[in-house]
Design an enzyme around this catalytic site. Structure first.
Site, mmCIF file in Angstrom:
data_model
loop_
_atom_site.group_PDB
_atom_site.id
_atom_site.type_symbol
_atom_site.label_atom_id
_atom_site.label_comp_id
_atom_site.label_asym_id
_atom_site.label_seq_id
_atom_site.Cartn_x
_atom_site.Cartn_y
_atom_site.Cartn_z
ATOM 1 N N ARG A 17 0.859 -1.179 0.000
ATOM 2 C CA ARG A 17 0.000 0.000 0.000
ATOM 3 C C ARG A 17 0.898 1.231 0.000
ATOM 4 O O ARG A 17 1.441 1.597 1.034
ATOM 5 C CB ARG A 17 -0.914 -0.036 1.222
ATOM 6 N N HIS A 68 -3.808 4.415 4.539
ATOM 7 C CA HIS A 68 -4.858 3.398 4.685
ATOM 8 C C HIS A 68 -6.181 3.987 4.204
ATOM 9 O O HIS A 68 -6.856 3.430 3.346
ATOM 10 C CB HIS A 68 -4.975 2.949 6.137
ATOM 11 N N TYR A 85 3.591 4.966 11.819
ATOM 12 C CA TYR A 85 3.958 3.553 12.004
ATOM 13 C C TYR A 85 4.910 2.975 10.957
ATOM 14 O O TYR A 85 5.300 1.830 11.055
ATOM 15 C CB TYR A 85 2.699 2.692 12.084
HETATM 16 C C1 TPP Z 1 -14.360 -6.850 11.031
HETATM 17 C C2 TPP Z 1 -13.616 -5.555 10.916
HETATM 18 N N1 TPP Z 1 -12.759 -5.191 11.870
HETATM 19 C C3 TPP Z 1 -12.112 -4.022 11.799
HETATM 20 C C4 TPP Z 1 -12.301 -3.191 10.734
HETATM 21 C C5 TPP Z 1 -11.549 -1.863 10.654
HETATM 22 N N2 TPP Z 1 -10.536 -1.967 9.594
HETATM 23 C C6 TPP Z 1 -10.764 -1.504 8.358
HETATM 24 S S1 TPP Z 1 -9.545 -1.910 7.288
HETATM 25 C C7 TPP Z 1 -8.657 -2.667 8.509
HETATM 26 C C8 TPP Z 1 -7.339 -3.307 8.196
HETATM 27 C C9 TPP Z 1 -7.482 -4.346 7.162
HETATM 28 O O1 TPP Z 1 -6.236 -4.798 6.792
HETATM 29 P P1 TPP Z 1 -6.068 -5.688 5.504
HETATM 30 O O2 TPP Z 1 -7.012 -6.819 5.565
HETATM 31 O O3 TPP Z 1 -4.619 -6.028 5.391
HETATM 32 O O4 TPP Z 1 -6.526 -4.763 4.300
HETATM 33 P P2 TPP Z 1 -5.867 -3.410 3.790
HETATM 34 O O5 TPP Z 1 -6.561 -2.293 4.501
HETATM 35 O O6 TPP Z 1 -4.423 -3.475 4.064
HETATM 36 O O7 TPP Z 1 -6.172 -3.413 2.341
HETATM 37 C C10 TPP Z 1 -9.339 -2.631 9.720
HETATM 38 C C11 TPP Z 1 -8.829 -3.201 10.959
HETATM 39 C C12 TPP Z 1 -13.208 -3.593 9.747
HETATM 40 N N3 TPP Z 1 -13.481 -2.854 8.685
HETATM 41 N N4 TPP Z 1 -13.843 -4.781 9.858
#
Ligand code: TPP
Ligand code: TPP
Ligand code: MG
Ligand code: MG
Lengths: 326, 376, 326, 376
Positions: free
Chosen positions: D258, D262, D271
């Site tokens: 990425r 975020h 971070y």
């Molecule tokens: C069940 C759930 N828990 C927490 C969140 C908050 N949240 C949104 S994105 C994220 C991180 C996701 O990481 P990843 O799966 O690696 O996807 P990326 O954002 O890196 O594409 C979190 C914790 C959420 N959307 N859904």
């Protein structure tokens, strides 16, 4: 005394907990290096280190379930669900263990833990980031459900929740995190969990609410006074479990009229319980049906349309006028 | 190289020491004193006889639905033997052998199945969790306990059990993954008894073994013969030693078999053949260990007889104790919160009035017995 | 017409669904070869095969979540949670997708699925096998919550739920599975979801209940008539969402007195919503506070102590006499 | 042998075809016509420019919080390219490149981030699911769709995306395990972009790769360079072919990064280091493919200029379209159930009266902007 936002006040309570009790530990997604997506845990990793402030994998059930284990091992976890909309992933752990462990083991093991989650709408967030589902927790025996409305009570109630020997679901009205400031005493302060506050005295009607809805409620109270010469009493519940029926009933017996306000959907929502309690205790004092100003029985619309679907000053004013003109 | 095999840090091995014919692999045989062998045999026998008695009590209507662990004695006793009192024992619901070994009063276990919370109350001196009903949910608190132990810096481990069916739950995944991420002193024993009620192991997951699931978490995993108490002891010792020295969690797949019903509400004839059960009966962990015990000269037919009698008496005493237990009908109000809420005080008064007014005191149940007999 | 138990009647409705709609599919733990732990799916695997009646791994979230996918692909899944006490494991999938898919996609995708679960106490089951938490689903917008009370309405309501274009949480009172028989017509029969039934007419008071509690309620009604010469009206709600406020209010306006009965805990339980609705619509007709005969705000005790903690005839009789003597 | 290594059916490989310097492995290079190469490049560029514009719109307050997929274009476009219209595309939230390729009107995506359900409404002709917010929950309906396709017997597959963080969720485990058990035609692409908000990949799971998690489910898994569109196409084609011919699901780990925030509420400086980001910027999938496209003689600087202009116009048109969209404020009442319940009819009337009475029509938001800027 310092003028703090609710975000800062919560941060203060967390810091105090980590300072005062070495068994306290904060866990959640992005609570460490990122200092929380709402910055509620700002500075804590730096001050207390990775052992006390723990960045957790994206696994809500484990956050809750492992917090149970930490309790068994003698720790006092303060868990964060990043948004209440993802707290459901840990629902079964809460229902099966958090809320039952004391009962199941006749007190041998207990769950002195807090599960914090930001809830509520009005901040232009994407889907699943704006709901209010506090009623589902309030229905589960063995949990306390605490919801502050301003910086000062947020700090005092979070402190009380952390010190409480039983599990507390701590719902934080995220729209209020930085909406206003209040004087917050420098010295640690606690409030008794389960005591509502009469935040405005009045004789014509009682408006009962909590959390984020307190802001439109208080504005409505002023508008009612100024524009309609109506003198309402306003109760801030501060907790749904225990529910302070004493304070509610004293007010109803005085005013005879009542409006209950919350963002949560109406059906089987907290207002229903409040009304049932009023009927049980003070029915004969009621001079009009109790009005509910709540979320509709719909999923809150995506943010472009969400505001009209939430309680606001206008809705509270018109419901109050309705109970007054009954 | 643009397309290449990725070599993994961990490999998965299988372990068997005492085979179904009683043959022992001397190189791998764990060192046990005669006293230890004796008490291990007694532990297995006690669990077996306990199960048999419980099945009878259930048929007589003296307890509720019962879920025996017939044939799985070694898989929970071996690991329980391999840890110390200071370590934590976190069972699922098929570990009576391990629980009795740990020191659970037998009467309490009976009271659990008789519908009393006292049966879920671990005695103060035990670092033990009670029977856990929601499948796999115990993995999480097992991991949380291990975390606490690590924070304490006290070298203890949390030994946690789950079934083959339990490995399909999200809780298994989240808990084990986090245990590996946090490098926790945890040993997870999967009692792969080939069935999750009526679902056979191969329909539970497409992986060849349960042990290889460890690879998903970058942690150690091993498949052990779960009907071989020596293998279970050896595998657990290895895992516990690693955990104590900071090597993190291990997944142990105990290959075993549920010889009996899932619970007394279950009819296995609906979903599995008698031949399959027979084939596994030949691998009975108790029979196998009995050969070993005799070979070692620790017991003989006659001294076993005496042990059997002693055990029968012990069980009878526990039955009597459990059946004279009097639950306090008001107690639930005291254990919801440390301090009763106003709502509960009010409800307690309401309940008291009801009882004074001649309300039900708990016996007998209104539901039809046909409904009862169909409950898991 | 045949005299069937509720278990058989439910089985009949499932069989009809599989016969009439080739897109219908049953999924759940042990629903196939084992024919369900309560034998509700008896004979179905044999008749319809492994493609239509699917034994599922021990993964409740996947049962719910994959059923959502089946709906998107044009199927009509009928999912079983083995006990309502394990339905929580799928709570987040229900909240996030089952209840929202239609709204989120403006009707492009819908969830015409049924999630069946046995609920309730009184059968000497082990922990987690006896609770009543229907209120948590009833609070979620986008779900219907249907709860039959006898063989005939169980069959007709399950059929209606399966045919319904929206998701239905179908709570089955397991203590009633084999408790009694009723005539059930041979021809497929449906009932409209959302219509309560006045199962006994009377003028002195209204008792409102549903599901397993209907049995003690009806017995109490008889006892009240015989022993106390009281003539109560009894309403069987049959569904909590939609809630038939029309039928409730018509009765309250006639009797002026009301008792609500359910096994679920009291706080924020279904009775609260019923009372709030009565207050909104018919407060002036109420001659006494509404009484709640419900589970206490406790986890239901292990089975040796559970019965006194559940609603029973005695409690219903005394609550009714209380509203009558107010 | 009493202690032996267990050989697994599946091995995990890594795949890279077009490296960061633009070098191609000719043996593995997927056959693509010049037209295909051209449209793939356009697809990547379109997604990149879309992201950039959305970031600007967010800064101007014209949409809400935005989550860009800068640097991850290849990881969703390659797989999208490798399936057909009949197949299902089940995104998480970092697949704008794939979604636009599939045919989502760009204005709808903009409307999603502008807070309108129409943005979550897949056009009738697409076998596509909308953006999914609860991490990993889409795995389940992805598997369910694949199940339906299998029941239909129509050879289509369900291509489902999730992030590295998403692999820690119980939903990931349950859905993937069941996909393998039922041998479903499903391809799961994990966009391992090294971060889950602030949690680095190594703290998400202790496994060396995400791909090896396939071993836990006894299914195929492969690690592909996610910044290499050729590798993503090749890996997906292989998985899709296998799925179509009854070979079951495959887990593809797309190793990517990425490059941006975020979401616009995020501050990655808290971070991660600028050096880390820089190192990955050198592996930018667009730059890399641009070299390839030039080498193939499909585009040159000049023709790319024209393409850039065309894309800019296309995006501007979409912005305009999305900004003239008028949501129907009453619509939510129509989409809760097929037929409105009496309670909702009543609430609708209440709401109508409120609007008639001068109630808020949706603008502007009351919450303080400082709260807004902190929301994920
Ligand atoms: C069940 C759930 N828990 C927490 C969140 C908050 N949240 C949104 S994105 C994220 C991180 C996701 O990481 P990843 O799966 O690696 O996807 P990326 O954002 O890196 O594409 C979190 C914790 C959420 N959307 N859904
Ligand atoms: C979360 C949850 N789902 C369903 C059940 C009902 N149930 C009890 S035991 C069981 C099968 C468990 O199989 P396994 O994990 O292999 O353990 P075993 O019974 O074979 O020892 C099921 C589905 C439960 N107790 N908990
Ligand atoms: Mg098993
Ligand atoms: Mg990521």
């Amino acid at each position: 005394m310092a003028m703090l936002t609710m975000a800062k006040a919560l941060n203060l309570a967390l810091k105090e907990a980590l300072q005062e009790d070495e068994k306290s530990i904060i866990l959640g997604q992005d609570v460490g290096y990122d200092e929380g997506v709402f910055r509620i845990t700002e500075g804590l990793l730096k001050e207390f280190g990775e052992q006390r402030v723990v960045d957790f994998p994206v696994a809500e059930s484990a956050i809750v379930g492992m917090a149970v284990g930490l309790c068994i091992a003698g720790y006092r976890p303060i868990a964060e669900m990043q948004f209440s909309g993802f707290g459901y992933h840990g629902f079964h752990q809460v229902e099966s263990h958090v809320s039952r462990l004391r009962n199941r083991t006749r007190g041998r093991f207990t769950c002195p833990m807090v599960i914090r989650m930001p809830y509520g709408g009005g901040i232009r967030a994407i889907e699943h980031h704006s709901e209010s589902r506090e009623a589902i927790w309030a229905h589960l025996p063995g949990l306390k459900v605490v919801i502050p409305s301003g910086p000062r009570n947020a700090r005092a109630l979070l402190r009380a929740s952390i010190l409480d020997p039983d599990p507390v679901m701590f719902y934080e009205p995220k729209a209020s995190y930085r909406a206003f400031r209040e004087e917050v005493p420098d010295e640690p302060e606690t409030m008794e969990i389960g005591k509502a506050q009469v935040v405005r005295e009045g004789n014509d009607a009682t408006i009962i609410s909590y959390g984020a809805s307190m802001r439109p409620v208080l504005e409505a109270a002023e508008e009612l006074e100024e524009d309609h010469n109506v003198d309402v009493e306003v109760i801030d519940l501060l907790s749904l479990v225990p529910l302070d029926r004493e304070t509610i009933n004293a007010s109803i017996r005085k005013t005879g009229r009542c409006v209950v306000v919350h963002e949560a959907p109406r059906h089987c929502g907290p207002a229903a319980e409040i009304i049932a309690g009023i009927v049980e205790d003070s029915m004969l004092y009621l001079e009009a049906p109790v009005e509910r100003v709540t979320g509709y029985d719909l999923v809150l619309p995506f943010f472009n349309n969400e505001l009209p679907y939430m309680p606001d000053v206008k809705k509270v004013v018109s419901a109050t006028r309705k109970v007054l003109s009954f | 190289m643009p397309r290449k095999k990725i070599e993994l840090r961990n490999t998965i091995e299988s372990l068997s020491i005492l085979d179904a014919d009683g043959k022992v692999d001397k190189k791998l045989e764990p060192k046990l004193s005669n006293d230890e062998i004796l008490s291990l045999f007694r532990g297995m026998l006690l669990a077996r006889r306990y199960d048999e008695r419980m099945l009878r009590l259930q048929r007589q209507g003296r307890i509720g639905t019962y879920g025996p662990a017939l044939g799985q004695e070694a898989a929970s006793l071996g690991p329980a033997f391999a840890i110390t009192k200071d370590d934590w024992f976190v069972p699922s619901f098929r570990e009576p052998a391990g629980m009795l070994w740990r020191g659970w009063p037998m009467a309490r276990l009976m009271l659990w199945w008789g519908g009393n919370e006292i049966g879920a109350t671990p005695p103060e001196e035990l670092n033990d969790m009670p029977i856990c009903v929601p499948v796999s949910s115990q993995i999480q608190y097992g991991a949380g306990i291990a975390w606490g132990l690590k924070l304490d810096g006290n070298k203890s481990v949390a030994l946690t059990f789950v079934g083959d069916g339990g490995t399909s739950e999200g809780d298994f995944h989240e808990g084990v993954n986090c245990a590996a991420v946090f490098n926790l002193p945890m040993v997870i024993v999967v009692q792969n008894n080939q069935w999750a009620i009526s679902l056979p192991r191969r329909k539970q997951t497409a992986s060849e073994t349960i042990a290889q699931k460890a690879l998903a978490y970058g942690m150690n995993g091993i498949q052990a013969d779960g009907n071989d108490i020596l293998a279970m002891i050896a595998a657990t010792r290895e895992a516990v030693d690693r955990a104590r020295s900071g090597g993190g969690p291990t997944l142990i797949e105990a290959v075993t078999y549920r010889l009996g019903v899932h619970t007394t509400a279950d009819d296995p004839k609906k979903y599995r053949t008698e031949e399959e059960v027979e084939a596994w009966r030949c691998k009975d962990p108790l029979d196998r260990f009995w050969k070993y015990v005799q070979d070692k000269g620790v017991l003989n037919e006659k001294s076993r007889e005496a042990m059997e009698e002693e055990i029968a008496a012990e069980i009878s005493a526990a039955v009597e104790k459990s059946e004279t237990y009097q639950a306090d009908i008001m107690e639930p109000f005291d254990h919801c919160f440390e301090t009763m809420t106003p709502a509960l005080k009010r409800q307690r008064a309401e309940f008291e009035a009801y009882l004074l007014n001649g309300g039900s005191n708990g016996s007998p149940h209104a539901a039809s017995s046909s409904a009862i007999s169909q409950v898991h």
